[in-house]
Motif scaffolding. Structure first.
Motif, PDB file in Angstrom:
ATOM      1  N   LEU A  66       0.777  -1.171   0.011  1.00  0.00           N
ATOM      2  CA  LEU A  66      -0.050   0.106   0.071  1.00  0.00           C
ATOM      3  C   LEU A  66       0.739   1.391  -0.020  1.00  0.00           C
ATOM      4  CD1 LEU A  66      -2.899   1.106   0.046  1.00  0.00           C
ATOM      5  CD2 LEU A  66      -2.828   1.002   2.494  1.00  0.00           C
ATOM      6  N   VAL A  67       1.844   1.276   0.730  1.00  0.00           N
ATOM      7  CA  VAL A  67       2.806   2.392   0.762  1.00  0.00           C
ATOM      8  C   VAL A  67       3.478   2.709  -0.458  1.00  0.00           C
ATOM      9  CG1 VAL A  67       4.943   3.291   1.809  1.00  0.00           C
ATOM     10  CG2 VAL A  67       3.106   2.417   3.405  1.00  0.00           C
ATOM     11  N   LEU A  68       3.764   1.534  -1.371  1.00  0.00           N
ATOM     12  CA  LEU A  68       4.437   1.570  -2.485  1.00  0.00           C
ATOM     13  C   LEU A  68       3.739   2.306  -3.466  1.00  0.00           C
ATOM     14  CD1 LEU A  68       7.125   0.830  -4.293  1.00  0.00           C
ATOM     15  CD2 LEU A  68       6.097  -1.485  -4.538  1.00  0.00           C
ATOM     16  N   ILE A  69       2.383   1.731  -3.529  1.00  0.00           N
ATOM     17  CA  ILE A  69       1.292   2.276  -4.345  1.00  0.00           C
ATOM     18  C   ILE A  69       1.167   3.736  -4.125  1.00  0.00           C
ATOM     19  CG2 ILE A  69      -0.886   2.288  -4.918  1.00  0.00           C
ATOM     20  CD1 ILE A  69      -1.053  -1.040  -4.372  1.00  0.00           C
ATOM     21  N   LEU A  70       0.991   4.207  -2.893  1.00  0.00           N
ATOM     22  CA  LEU A  70       0.988   5.623  -2.482  1.00  0.00           C
ATOM     23  C   LEU A  70       2.250   6.314  -3.076  1.00  0.00           C
ATOM     24  CD1 LEU A  70      -0.610   5.659   0.862  1.00  0.00           C
ATOM     25  CD2 LEU A  70      -1.669   5.972  -1.237  1.00  0.00           C
ATOM     26  N   ILE A  71       3.322   5.771  -2.875  1.00  0.00           N
ATOM     27  CA  ILE A  71       4.503   6.543  -3.434  1.00  0.00           C
ATOM     28  C   ILE A  71       4.385   6.673  -4.970  1.00  0.00           C
ATOM     29  CG2 ILE A  71       6.982   6.381  -3.818  1.00  0.00           C
ATOM     30  CD1 ILE A  71       7.121   4.993  -0.943  1.00  0.00           C
TER      31      ILE A  71
ATOM     32  N   VAL B  27       1.630   6.798  -6.878  1.00  0.00           N
ATOM     33  CA  VAL B  27       0.715   7.905  -7.183  1.00  0.00           C
ATOM     34  C   VAL B  27       1.129   9.259  -6.778  1.00  0.00           C
ATOM     35  CG1 VAL B  27      -1.352   8.882  -6.263  1.00  0.00           C
ATOM     36  CG2 VAL B  27      -1.231   6.337  -6.635  1.00  0.00           C
ATOM     37  N   MET B  28       2.001   9.382  -5.775  1.00  0.00           N
ATOM     38  CA  MET B  28       2.447  10.630  -5.327  1.00  0.00           C
ATOM     39  C   MET B  28       3.568  11.037  -6.618  1.00  0.00           C
ATOM     40  SD  MET B  28       4.391  11.956  -2.072  1.00  0.00           S
ATOM     41  CE  MET B  28       6.018  11.236  -2.533  1.00  0.00           C
ATOM     42  N   ILE B  29       4.270  10.226  -7.257  1.00  0.00           N
ATOM     43  CA  ILE B  29       5.089  10.425  -8.040  1.00  0.00           C
ATOM     44  C   ILE B  29       4.625  10.997  -9.366  1.00  0.00           C
ATOM     45  CG2 ILE B  29       7.176   9.530  -9.790  1.00  0.00           C
ATOM     46  CD1 ILE B  29       8.126   7.960  -7.128  1.00  0.00           C
ATOM     47  N   VAL B  30       3.707  10.316  -9.753  1.00  0.00           N
ATOM     48  CA  VAL B  30       2.729  10.637 -10.980  1.00  0.00           C
ATOM     49  C   VAL B  30       1.988  12.035 -10.844  1.00  0.00           C
ATOM     50  CG1 VAL B  30       0.649  10.039 -12.308  1.00  0.00           C
ATOM     51  CG2 VAL B  30       2.394   8.392 -11.695  1.00  0.00           C
ATOM     52  N   ASN B  31       1.604  12.188  -9.693  1.00  0.00           N
ATOM     53  CA  ASN B  31       1.032  13.605  -9.458  1.00  0.00           C
ATOM     54  C   ASN B  31       2.153  14.681  -9.316  1.00  0.00           C
ATOM     55  OD1 ASN B  31      -1.714  12.829  -9.148  1.00  0.00           O
ATOM     56  ND2 ASN B  31      -1.465  12.571  -6.914  1.00  0.00           N
ATOM     57  N   VAL B  32       3.311  14.559  -8.904  1.00  0.00           N
ATOM     58  CA  VAL B  32       4.380  15.249  -8.943  1.00  0.00           C
ATOM     59  C   VAL B  32       4.820  15.803 -10.372  1.00  0.00           C
ATOM     60  CG1 VAL B  32       6.822  15.631  -8.427  1.00  0.00           C
ATOM     61  CG2 VAL B  32       5.088  14.850  -6.620  1.00  0.00           C
TER      62      VAL B  32
END
Length: 171
Positions: free
Chosen positions: A24-29, A31-36
């Motif tokens: 879950l943490v990996l998926i959130l990371i 998603v965060m990179i894509v958003n950045v």
């Protein structure tokens, strides 16, 4: 006492729970990179859009363009009215022409006499007949109303009238 015993779960379940949380943490990371990355692209496009302009000059430009659109719409309305007026006036302009050249007195030669029919859209107008002889040129005019003449027409005049009435009928 270890954590698994404290939480009341066995070691196998603890490992699975930790693995799920790490996933879950990996998926959130990700998603965060894509958003950045998307945010950087958006900021770059915004800088390009606003390059050399502040909000006030951008507002002035938009107001100026909207005023130009209003001017164009007004000009378009005026043009439409002018076109309608031109079409209304064209009904009365001579649009149909018929011309027949002939030799009125057969001794002259050269076909110097003519009948000219000029008609408007409703077949109203006139016929000019010019007869040339050795003594001079005689000109006559006959009124045409709705494609007919009150006065009897000569053959050449009738031919010019027929030619004029057919001249605009192909459109």
């Amino acid at each position: 006492m270890n954590i698994a015993d404290y939480l009341g779960i066995t070691l196998d379940y603890a490992v699975i729970a930790i693995a799920v949380l790490m996933l879950l943490v990996l998926i959130l990371i990700i998603v965060m990179i894509v958003n950045v990355v998307q945010m950087k692209k958006l900021k770059k496009n915004y800088r390009i859009f606003m390059d050399g302009k502040d909000a006030k000059t951008l507002e002035d430009t938009l107001i100026k363009r909207l005023d130009q659109v209003d001017t164009l719409l007004a000009a378009n309305d005026e043009n439409a009215k002018n076109i309608e007026r031109l079409f209304a006036n064209m009904k009365f302009a001579f649009q149909k022409v018929g011309l027949v050249k002939y030799d009125a007195f057969h001794e002259m030669g050269g076909k110097l006499s003519f009948s000219l029919a000029l008609l408007n859209e409703t077949n109203d107008g006139f016929i000019i007949n010019a007869m040339h002889s050795r003594e001079g040129c005689y000109t006559y005019i006959k009124e045409i109303v709705d494609g007919n003449s009150i006065i009897v027409l000569a053959d050449e005049e009738q031919e010019a009238l027929d030619m004029a009435m057919k001249s605009n009928s192909e459109e």
